[in-house]
Every structure is written in structure tokens, then in C-alpha cells.
Design an enzyme around this catalytic site. Sequence first.
Site, mmCIF file in Angstrom:
data_model
loop_
_atom_site.group_PDB
_atom_site.id
_atom_site.type_symbol
_atom_site.label_atom_id
_atom_site.label_comp_id
_atom_site.label_asym_id
_atom_site.label_seq_id
_atom_site.Cartn_x
_atom_site.Cartn_y
_atom_site.Cartn_z
ATOM 1 N N LYS A 198 0.840 -1.214 0.000
ATOM 2 C CA LYS A 198 0.000 0.000 0.000
ATOM 3 C C LYS A 198 0.866 1.252 0.000
ATOM 4 O O LYS A 198 0.519 2.250 -0.638
ATOM 5 C CB LYS A 198 -0.930 0.017 1.220
ATOM 6 C CG LYS A 198 -2.064 -0.992 1.116
ATOM 7 C CD LYS A 198 -3.099 -0.742 2.201
ATOM 8 C CE LYS A 198 -4.158 -1.829 2.218
ATOM 9 N NZ LYS A 198 -5.117 -1.679 3.313
ATOM 10 N N LYS A 221 -5.010 -11.512 -6.348
ATOM 11 C CA LYS A 221 -6.189 -11.561 -5.472
ATOM 12 C C LYS A 221 -7.257 -10.560 -5.923
ATOM 13 O O LYS A 221 -6.920 -9.429 -6.305
ATOM 14 C CB LYS A 221 -5.656 -11.276 -4.061
ATOM 15 C CG LYS A 221 -6.583 -10.642 -3.121
ATOM 16 C CD LYS A 221 -5.882 -10.244 -1.838
ATOM 17 C CE LYS A 221 -5.730 -8.726 -1.777
ATOM 18 N NZ LYS A 221 -5.767 -8.130 -0.468
ATOM 19 N N LYS A 274 -10.650 -4.674 -3.651
ATOM 20 C CA LYS A 274 -11.430 -3.447 -3.808
ATOM 21 C C LYS A 274 -10.677 -2.439 -4.662
ATOM 22 O O LYS A 274 -11.273 -1.576 -5.290
ATOM 23 C CB LYS A 274 -11.673 -2.813 -2.433
ATOM 24 C CG LYS A 274 -12.627 -3.601 -1.558
ATOM 25 C CD LYS A 274 -12.621 -3.026 -0.127
ATOM 26 C CE LYS A 274 -13.282 -3.972 0.856
ATOM 27 N NZ LYS A 274 -12.790 -3.841 2.220
#
Length: 356
Positions: free
Chosen positions: A138, A221, A224
Site C-alpha cells: 500500500k 487476489k 477493492k
Amino acid sequence: MPKHSVIPGGDDEGSTVHRGANFPTHRPRVFSGIQPTADSFHIGNYLGALRQWVSMQETHETYYCVVDLHAITVDQDPALLRQRTRVAAAQLLALGVDPARSVLFVQSQVPAHTRLTWVLECLTGFGEASRMTQFKDKAARSGDGHASVGLFTYPVLMAADILAYQADAVPVGEDQRQHLELTRNLAQRFNSRYGHTLTVPEPFILKEVAKIYDLSEPTVKMSKSSPGGSLDLLAPVKQSVKKIKSAVTDNDREIRYDPAAKPGVSNLLTLLAILSDASIAELENSYSGKGYGDLKAALADVFEAFVTPLQERVAAYLTDPAQLDAILADGARRAAEVADVTVRTVFDRVGFLTAT
Ligand code: TYM
């Protein structure tokens, strides 16, 4: 202060761990959380975690949390965050989280989470936190030097969430395993330094659904943050059907479960198996000789049958935000009853003065 009014679990009580009480049961306890960072949960959230949240209500004492404090570790628009928090709660209720059997609440309404976080942060090594792969991913995405300190300490807040409830089991997807490992290490470290206080939780990760993959990039994966390949529970059904029909597969024609050689087909088989309550072997049998189009059409049908009534239930909950807020406020009150016991014990063991 008379000796017997000291906090439960403090010096006077030896090594007894007080768990607080909400349910008249001695069932093992579950805690889990989900971020309100999108307009909808996706099928990976559901299969990897939320489905287990619902089924564990039968066997466990369950605490489920919409983790809005975690959400603000990256930029959020305040009005959108408030809306998404309600939408998240509405989805959980519509999926079957039952406030009569579970404590359903919003993280920011229970101060114990941040109070325990500070103590745990002081037990976490800087290098240890730096090794968290989700932080590294992130932080890389937010651009060099722009990641917040909150994003860095995110996993410690997650540890506090879990440990505040003395949870025995934590149903999550594979991507949370490393955070669970940190949680276990912090609990053990606290216990060995201050005496047995915190329950060391076990991850509850179901192998076959631990990682649901992106429909357009089936080696990564579903997430969102890549909406193109994610199958969202609240998206217009037509749009989801289109995504399923254009899901990436491979160049041969065999419908076989082989995640290494055939990641796209294997992912579709996993989704269809769970949503239609069949085993992968049964599906391989019944689709032998058929084409990928047939597999996709069947998945589109079961997905539609699953989300259509779900979307209606979510919409119904959202027509009455005051009622939703009341359910969450009641959950927060019940959650605090348990989490405050842990924080009082932890503060006492660390050596803080008890407020009189
Ligand atoms: P979050 O909000 O990203 O995801 C919620 C849950 O969905 C699972 N999940 C998946 N499972 C299978 N396949 C996928 N593609 C997939 N994508 C997501 C996640 O593993 C998770 O279980 N840090 C957590 C929230 C959290 C939490 C906690 C969880 C905060 N505190 C305490 C458990 C206990 C998160 O960001 O999940």
C-alpha cells in the site's frame, strides 16, 4: 481503595484472564473486521471471510466490526466514509449477521481499540512493523514518502481489535495471515512480560476460499482496489454477468481444477462450487466435455440468484439509517463492555494508576 475493588484481572487476581460477558455461553469467541472502503463488498470478501462470519454464529460467541479507523489510514471523503460505513453494516446484516446472536459494531465507537493500540505499539519493533507486506504494497501504491504513520501502524490496531475481545479465532482470508501472526506475537510478548493476560488467537482461514482471484487477472487476489476484475455484491447484476462472461480463462478447453496451470478456470470453479453448494469434483464431472461458456453461464446464474435478494435486503436496511445506527450503537455498547475489561486489565498490568 479497598483491595477488592481493584479491577478484575489485576494483581490481586493472579493469572486469571477476565473475558467480560455478553452471552450466557462458554463458547469460543470470534472477532473479525472489514473495512468500509468501497461501495460494495466483493465475492472474495464474502467467500474468504463473511460466509464464515455468518456460520460461526452457530458455534461461537461472535464480535464483528466495521473498521472505520483502519479506513482512514488512506484518504477518505468524510461523507462517503459515513455512507459506506452504513452500507457495510447493511450488507453484513443482509448476509446474515444477526444482532441478536452477534455483536455488530463500528470500530470508532469503541475507544478501547485505540487505547489498547498504544500499549501494543510500544511492544512492536519498528523492524517488525516494517516487514508487513500489506504496508509495503500500500505504501508503494501511495507513492514514495506519502504513506501515513497510521498505515504503518495499521496491523497493530488490528491486533488490538482482536486482543481486546480475547478472541480465540479470527475468520479472515489469506491476505490477513501475516497480521494474525503479528497479533499472536504481540499477545505472547505481552503475556511473557506482564503475566498471562491476553488470549493468543488462531487464524481461521479456509483453504479452498482463502484467496479468490481477480476475474481479469486470475493470478492476483480479487481486491477493492482493482474494480475491473472484482465481482461486487451490490453492482448492477447485468454488469457482473458481463464480467463473468468475459473472465480470463486459458487456451485449452478442459474444465479442470488446477490453480497453477489453469488459474482462471480454477477460480470460476471455486466460485461456482461454493455458490451452488457442489464439490469441485462434482463440477469437473458434470462439465466434462462442455465449454468455458457453459461454466460461465452457470456461474452468472447462481451469482444472480444470490445477489438479487441480497441487494433487496441491503436496500431495505438503508431506507432506515436511524434504525441501522441504533443497531450499531447497541453493538458498540455491548462491545465496550467486553473490550473495556481487557483494557483495564492491560493498563493495570503495565503499571498505570487506576482512575478512581
Ligand atoms: P478487508 O476489509 O480488506 O477484507 C475483509 C475480509 O475479506 C477477506 N478478503 C478475501 N478473502 C479471499 N479472497 C479475497 N480476494 C479477499 N479479499 C479480501 C480479507 O482477508 C478479510 O478477512 N485488515 C482487515 C480488516 C480488519 C480485521 C481486524 C480483520 C481490521 N481489524 C481484525 C480481522 C480481525 C482488512 O483490511 O480486511
